[in-house]
Write an enzyme that holds these catalytic residues in place. Sequence first.
Site, PDB file in Angstrom:
ATOM      1  CG  ASN A 181      -1.815 -79.751 -23.059  1.00  0.00           C
ATOM      2  OD1 ASN A 181      -1.672 -78.952 -24.135  1.00  0.00           O
ATOM      3  ND2 ASN A 181      -1.985 -79.406 -21.695  1.00  0.00           N
ATOM      4  CB  VAL A 182       0.954 -85.421 -26.196  1.00  0.00           C
ATOM      5  CG1 VAL A 182       0.234 -85.142 -27.657  1.00  0.00           C
ATOM      6  CG2 VAL A 182       2.255 -84.503 -26.126  1.00  0.00           C
ATOM      7  CG  ASP A 183       0.561 -82.798 -20.307  1.00  0.00           C
ATOM      8  OD1 ASP A 183      -0.313 -83.218 -19.535  1.00  0.00           O
ATOM      9  OD2 ASP A 183       0.892 -81.413 -20.358  1.00  0.00           O
ATOM     10  CB  SER A 218      -2.261 -69.701 -28.936  1.00  0.00           C
ATOM     11  OG  SER A 218      -2.106 -70.997 -29.575  1.00  0.00           O
ATOM     12  CG  HIS A 247      -3.745 -81.998 -30.613  1.00  0.00           C
ATOM     13  ND1 HIS A 247      -3.716 -80.858 -30.436  1.00  0.00           N
ATOM     14  CD2 HIS A 247      -4.989 -82.107 -31.351  1.00  0.00           C
ATOM     15  CE1 HIS A 247      -4.332 -80.080 -31.154  1.00  0.00           C
ATOM     16  NE2 HIS A 247      -5.347 -80.957 -31.592  1.00  0.00           N
ATOM     17  NE  ARG A 260       9.693 -82.518 -25.358  1.00  0.00           N
ATOM     18  CZ  ARG A 260      10.966 -82.471 -25.605  1.00  0.00           C
ATOM     19  NH1 ARG A 260      11.253 -82.702 -27.061  1.00  0.00           N
ATOM     20  NH2 ARG A 260      11.934 -81.967 -24.878  1.00  0.00           N
ATOM     21  N   GLY A 272      -5.088 -71.573 -21.091  1.00  0.00           N
ATOM     22  CA  GLY A 272      -3.786 -71.850 -21.528  1.00  0.00           C
ATOM     23  C   GLY A 272      -3.614 -72.372 -23.009  1.00  0.00           C
ATOM     24  CE1 TYR A 282       5.392 -85.745 -30.273  1.00  0.00           C
ATOM     25  CE2 TYR A 282       6.691 -86.360 -32.235  1.00  0.00           C
ATOM     26  CZ  TYR A 282       5.846 -85.736 -31.775  1.00  0.00           C
ATOM     27  OH  TYR A 282       5.075 -85.021 -32.552  1.00  0.00           O
TER      28      TYR A 282
HETATM   29  P1  OAD Z   1       0.300 -72.714 -27.871  1.00  0.00           P
HETATM   30  O1  OAD Z   1       1.800 -72.964 -27.503  1.00  0.00           O
HETATM   31  O2  OAD Z   1       0.020 -72.380 -29.035  1.00  0.00           O
HETATM   32  O3  OAD Z   1      -0.040 -71.753 -26.788  1.00  0.00           O
HETATM   33  C1  OAD Z   1       0.073 -71.827 -25.202  1.00  0.00           C
HETATM   34  C2  OAD Z   1      -0.634 -70.884 -24.471  1.00  0.00           C
HETATM   35  O4  OAD Z   1      -0.471 -70.688 -23.207  1.00  0.00           O
HETATM   36  C3  OAD Z   1      -0.302 -69.302 -25.054  1.00  0.00           C
HETATM   37  O5  OAD Z   1      -1.579 -68.667 -25.432  1.00  0.00           O
HETATM   38  C4  OAD Z   1       0.399 -68.794 -23.784  1.00  0.00           C
HETATM   39  O6  OAD Z   1      -0.091 -67.225 -23.643  1.00  0.00           O
HETATM   40  C5  OAD Z   1      -0.315 -69.698 -22.721  1.00  0.00           C
HETATM   41  N1  OAD Z   1       0.401 -69.744 -21.482  1.00  0.00           N
HETATM   42  C6  OAD Z   1       1.850 -69.748 -21.378  1.00  0.00           C
HETATM   43  N2  OAD Z   1       2.030 -69.877 -20.119  1.00  0.00           N
HETATM   44  C7  OAD Z   1       1.148 -70.033 -19.434  1.00  0.00           C
HETATM   45  C8  OAD Z   1       0.672 -70.163 -17.974  1.00  0.00           C
HETATM   46  N3  OAD Z   1       1.552 -70.236 -17.084  1.00  0.00           N
HETATM   47  N4  OAD Z   1      -0.625 -70.496 -17.793  1.00  0.00           N
HETATM   48  C9  OAD Z   1      -1.593 -70.479 -18.582  1.00  0.00           C
HETATM   49  N5  OAD Z   1      -1.437 -70.120 -20.040  1.00  0.00           N
HETATM   50  C10 OAD Z   1      -0.007 -69.921 -20.479  1.00  0.00           C
HETATM   51  O7  OAD Z   1      -0.312 -73.971 -27.384  1.00  0.00           O
HETATM   52  P2  OAD Z   1      -1.738 -74.673 -27.786  1.00  0.00           P
HETATM   53  O8  OAD Z   1      -2.879 -73.751 -28.080  1.00  0.00           O
HETATM   54  O9  OAD Z   1      -1.972 -75.757 -26.639  1.00  0.00           O
HETATM   55  O10 OAD Z   1      -0.438 -79.537 -31.789  1.00  0.00           O
HETATM   56  O11 OAD Z   1      -1.168 -75.257 -29.134  1.00  0.00           O
HETATM   57  C11 OAD Z   1      -2.317 -76.220 -29.848  1.00  0.00           C
HETATM   58  C12 OAD Z   1      -1.573 -77.208 -30.538  1.00  0.00           C
HETATM   59  O12 OAD Z   1      -0.479 -76.727 -31.527  1.00  0.00           O
HETATM   60  C13 OAD Z   1      -0.921 -78.278 -29.872  1.00  0.00           C
HETATM   61  O13 OAD Z   1      -1.798 -79.294 -29.374  1.00  0.00           O
HETATM   62  C14 OAD Z   1       0.196 -78.941 -30.652  1.00  0.00           C
HETATM   63  C15 OAD Z   1       0.633 -77.614 -31.242  1.00  0.00           C
HETATM   64  O14 OAD Z   1       1.299 -77.729 -32.536  1.00  0.00           O
HETATM   65  C16 OAD Z   1       0.224 -80.809 -31.911  1.00  0.00           C
HETATM   66  O15 OAD Z   1       1.032 -81.518 -31.432  1.00  0.00           O
HETATM   67  C17 OAD Z   1      -0.704 -81.619 -32.893  1.00  0.00           C
END
Ligand code: OAD
Length: 241
Positions: A94-96, A178, A111, A63, A176, A60
């Site tokens: 996001n943590v940013d 998943s 988160h 990060r 953005g 971290y």
């Molecule tokens: P993911 O990495 O699971 O998903 C990222 C999403 O962003 C995917 O659906 C990509 O298609 C999409 N993506 C990639 N590039 C992009 C762009 N330029 N514009 C828009 N979308 C884009 O991330 P999260 O769904 O945020 O938790 O993940 C959720 C949680 O899982 C996070 O908060 C984290 C992680 O483990 C913790 O740390 C507790």
Amino acid sequence: MTDMTTSPKKIVVLTGAGVSAESGIRTFRDGNGLWEDHDVMDVATPEGWARNPKLVLDFYNARRRQLKDARPNAAHQAIVKLESKFDVHVITQNVDDLHERAGSSQVLHLHGSLTEARSSCDPFEVCAWEGDINLGDLADDGHQLRPNVVWFGEEVQAIPKAIRLTSAADIVLIVGTSLQVYPAASLFAFAPDHADIYYIDPNPATNYETRSRESMIVIAETAATAVPPLVEKILSSGDVG
Ligand code: OAD
């Protein structure tokens, strides 16, 4: 007498790692199950912390340093513009701090946040933090500090507030994510039936359990490409009060 003033419509913007991708911050699930070359189970679980706290702190710390060089992108900036006409809440996984640095005034971090530290024994013993956290850095309660990040298996304290905000939304933007990590992924299902829901993601999820795909408008483009024109469209719709 009737009060003719109307309050602005409410917009909730639910963001995930993808909104920051074009600021140079890597997403979680685009890296073959690895997060910045680490197994998520090593760096984002209480078990990983118990096994090797130095590895977790170093991870971290890296990060946090990376965040200093990152800048908000066109998507973060467009989301701020919505505040000119709407009551906007950003709810981010996001943590940013790129939403705050772009200028969004109401940001809820589901988160946690890289810019905060917390006691390793008390999730409510939180302080603002810049720079590295090292072994031996203690919270006011005398326990080792750790990042104020919610790890897998830990409670998402902000969820009740996030549900309350989403339940009152007239428009929901999902950007953005998943939609794989719960409870965050189920939030949009709390939006009222009348709410317009947009989902912007170049590789949008298709496996929602909670609401049919037909009920949302999916825009399969990147955040920096698709959010600014969508924001302009919403702002010019005239449907603000
Ligand atoms: P993911 O990495 O699971 O998903 C990222 C999403 O962003 C995917 O659906 C990509 O298609 C999409 N993506 C990639 N590039 C992009 C762009 N330029 N514009 C828009 N979308 C884009 O991330 P999260 O769904 O945020 O938790 O993940 C959720 C949680 O899982 C996070 O908060 C984290 C992680 O483990 C913790 O740390 C507790």
